[in-house]
Design an enzyme around this catalytic site. Structure first.
Site, PDB file in Angstrom:
ATOM      1  N   ASP A 139      29.143  80.581  38.044  1.00 41.51           N
ATOM      2  CA  ASP A 139      30.350  80.133  38.712  1.00 41.51           C
ATOM      3  C   ASP A 139      29.990  79.290  39.942  1.00 41.51           C
ATOM      4  O   ASP A 139      30.717  79.268  40.926  1.00 41.51           O
ATOM      5  CB  ASP A 139      31.193  81.355  39.117  1.00 41.51           C
ATOM      6  CG  ASP A 139      32.647  81.002  39.332  1.00 41.51           C
ATOM      7  OD1 ASP A 139      33.058  79.921  38.878  1.00 41.51           O
ATOM      8  OD2 ASP A 139      33.357  81.797  39.964  1.00 41.51           O
ATOM      9  N   CYS A 200      49.695  89.295  28.094  1.00 40.02           N
ATOM     10  CA  CYS A 200      49.267  88.658  29.349  1.00 40.02           C
ATOM     11  C   CYS A 200      50.268  87.585  29.770  1.00 40.02           C
ATOM     12  O   CYS A 200      50.551  87.417  30.962  1.00 40.02           O
ATOM     13  CB  CYS A 200      47.876  88.061  29.198  1.00 40.02           C
ATOM     14  SG  CYS A 200      47.694  86.955  27.805  1.00 40.02           S
ATOM     15  N   CYS A 204      52.385  87.930  33.480  1.00 41.42           N
ATOM     16  CA  CYS A 204      52.027  87.088  34.629  1.00 41.42           C
ATOM     17  C   CYS A 204      53.204  86.999  35.604  1.00 41.42           C
ATOM     18  O   CYS A 204      54.289  86.557  35.233  1.00 41.42           O
ATOM     19  CB  CYS A 204      51.620  85.692  34.159  1.00 41.42           C
ATOM     20  SG  CYS A 204      51.203  84.626  35.563  1.00 41.42           S
ATOM     21  N   CYS A 247      44.144  88.721  41.526  1.00 43.79           N
ATOM     22  CA  CYS A 247      45.162  89.368  40.695  1.00 43.79           C
ATOM     23  C   CYS A 247      44.500  89.757  39.380  1.00 43.79           C
ATOM     24  O   CYS A 247      43.689  89.006  38.853  1.00 43.79           O
ATOM     25  CB  CYS A 247      46.309  88.385  40.431  1.00 43.79           C
ATOM     26  SG  CYS A 247      47.533  88.960  39.229  1.00 43.79           S
ATOM     27  N   CYS A 250      46.950  89.874  34.241  1.00 46.31           N
ATOM     28  CA  CYS A 250      46.800  89.426  32.846  1.00 46.31           C
ATOM     29  C   CYS A 250      45.643  90.136  32.149  1.00 46.31           C
ATOM     30  O   CYS A 250      45.545  90.113  30.920  1.00 46.31           O
ATOM     31  CB  CYS A 250      46.652  87.901  32.765  1.00 46.31           C
ATOM     32  SG  CYS A 250      45.085  87.270  33.389  1.00 46.31           S
TER      33      CYS A 250
HETATM   34 FE1  SF4 Z   1      46.982  89.948  24.289  1.00 44.72          FE
HETATM   35 FE2  SF4 Z   1      44.713  90.024  25.709  1.00 44.72          FE
HETATM   36 FE3  SF4 Z   1      45.135  88.014  24.000  1.00 44.72          FE
HETATM   37 FE4  SF4 Z   1      46.562  88.171  26.241  1.00 44.72          FE
HETATM   38  S1  SF4 Z   1      44.365  87.835  26.103  1.00 44.72           S
HETATM   39  S2  SF4 Z   1      47.364  87.733  24.201  1.00 44.72           S
HETATM   40  S3  SF4 Z   1      46.822  90.392  26.480  1.00 44.72           S
HETATM   41  S4  SF4 Z   1      44.908  90.168  23.461  1.00 44.72           S
END
Ligand code: SF4
Length: 363
Positions: A139, A200, A204, A247, A250
């Site tokens: 990163d 997720c 959000c 955060c 998600c």
């Molecule tokens: Fe579902 Fe995780 Fe994919 Fe988001 S990243 S759609 S929470 S499986």
């Protein structure tokens, strides 16, 4: 190309993988040095301005290095991708009107340093094995680590744009070593995907995903509380909720994180509550020295006291009660207009919740 006195590449690869395990890394994979597969998506992200104030992401020299990895390391042959888990077994979230929460990845030592030291040791192993060169990033450079990790077979990209290792979840730091050593490449196995899940996207708090697999960083709470230097936009402040730094929403809802594995040193499997939950009223009164003492080794230090106090005011505006009014009123007298503005906003929100009209938002 190897010189006659180079260690055989298969042996070197096995030695590196063993060393990575000893250094606490959970995954190790080798892939070719082609440009990132999702480069076109990244260019669209930048063209649409979704990187916000992170202007370095759009710098032409940086884009060129993403396109052509040989501009970073001439004669690069392979990329080694490693992961180091940080998702703790136990985690505390702020649950009352005077505390804010720090994202899981920031509970311990700054990973740039802690992970970087480990990657540097692997790079040294490569460079002392013969004539090869190596350069590492975590990163810290122009690489698309998630994309490269996906190509190396370490996981798949979820709708939240993060790398998900189906055996370990998404709470992973990613490190990449570029090398001129043509190490044997790993076969990429079949990977699952998100299927019809969209938890997720729905979780959000600021609608930062315009579509699955797309992030508008300008709306992301991590960007707002960490990257953004100035005012947090008024419309997005309520979405910051209790998040003082970063955060995890998600990721918290992602079912793959049921498989998260306990972090290894230097990260803690069960960090103390004080690592994630911060008393905001005390925070408003700390000076620079106390800030350094409390957060000096963690990623929060890079934010600085000023922006942490800005964030604290926003969280208090979202969750605070009458006990926050006096410390916020003291902040109204601060020399810094950024802090005065956010304190005034927080006071007006609390006052509205309390139904009071006798509290001033002026110093
Ligand atoms: Fe579902 Fe995780 Fe994919 Fe988001 S990243 S759609 S929470 S499986």
């Amino acid at each position: 190309m190897s010189a006659p006195f180079d260690e055989p590449l298969g042996d070197l690869r096995r030695r590196l993988e063993r060393q990575a395990q000893q250094l606490g890394m959970h995954s190790f994979a080798v892939t070719d040095a082609k440009p990132a597969t999702r480069l076109a998506d990244y260019l669209r992200f930048v063209e649409r301005g979704r990187h916000g104030e992170m202007r370095y992401l759009a710098r032409p020299d940086r884009l060129e290095r993403r396109r052509n990895l040989a501009t970073i390391l001439p004669d690069v042959q392979r990329l080694i991708v490693c992961t180091l888990p940080y998702w703790p077994n136990r985690y505390h979230e702020a649950e009352d009107s005077r505390t804010g929460t720090i994202s899981r990845y920031a509970h311990c030592d700054d990973y740039h340093r802690a992970f970087g030291e480990r990657l540097a040791r692997l790079a040294t192993t490569i460079e002392t094995s013969g004539t090869h060169r190596a350069k590492w990033y975590c990163d810290t450079g122009p690489l698309m680590e998630r994309d490269l990790a996906e190509r190396a077979g370490l996981g798949f990209i979820g709708k939240n744009t993060l790398l998900i290792d189906p055996r370990r979840g998404s709470g992973l730091f990613l490190g990449v070593i570029l090398t001129t050593a043509a190490l044997p490449i790993d076969e990429r196995g079949r990977m699952p995907n998100c299927g019809s899940c969209r938890r997720c996207l729905d979780a959000c708090p600021t609608d930062a995903f315009p579509a699955p697999y797309e992030l508008d960083a300008r709306r992301c709470v991590s960007y707002l509380t960490i990257e953004l230097k100035g005012d947090i936009p008024l419309a997005l402040r309520p979405g910051v909720k209790h998040w003082l730094y970063g955060c995890d929403d998600c990721q918290t809802v992602c079912p793959w994180n049921r498989f998260a594995q306990a972090p290894t040193a230097p990260f803690k499997a069960e960090p103390p509550k004080s690592a994630s939950v911060v008393d905001l009223l005390l925070l408003l009164s700390i000076d620079e020295a106390e800030f350094r003492r409390r957060f000096g080794k963690t990623p929060v230090a890079r934010l600085g006291r000023r922006r942490l106090l800005r964030n604290a005011a926003v969280v208090l505006g979202n969750v605070g009660d009458r006990g926050a009014l006096m410390p916020l009123q003291r902040l109204l007298r601060d020399r810094d207009p950024l802090l005065r503005d956010h304190a005034a906003w927080a006071i007006s929100r609390i006052v509205r919740r309390l139904g009071r009209s006798d509290v001033s938002t002026r110093p």
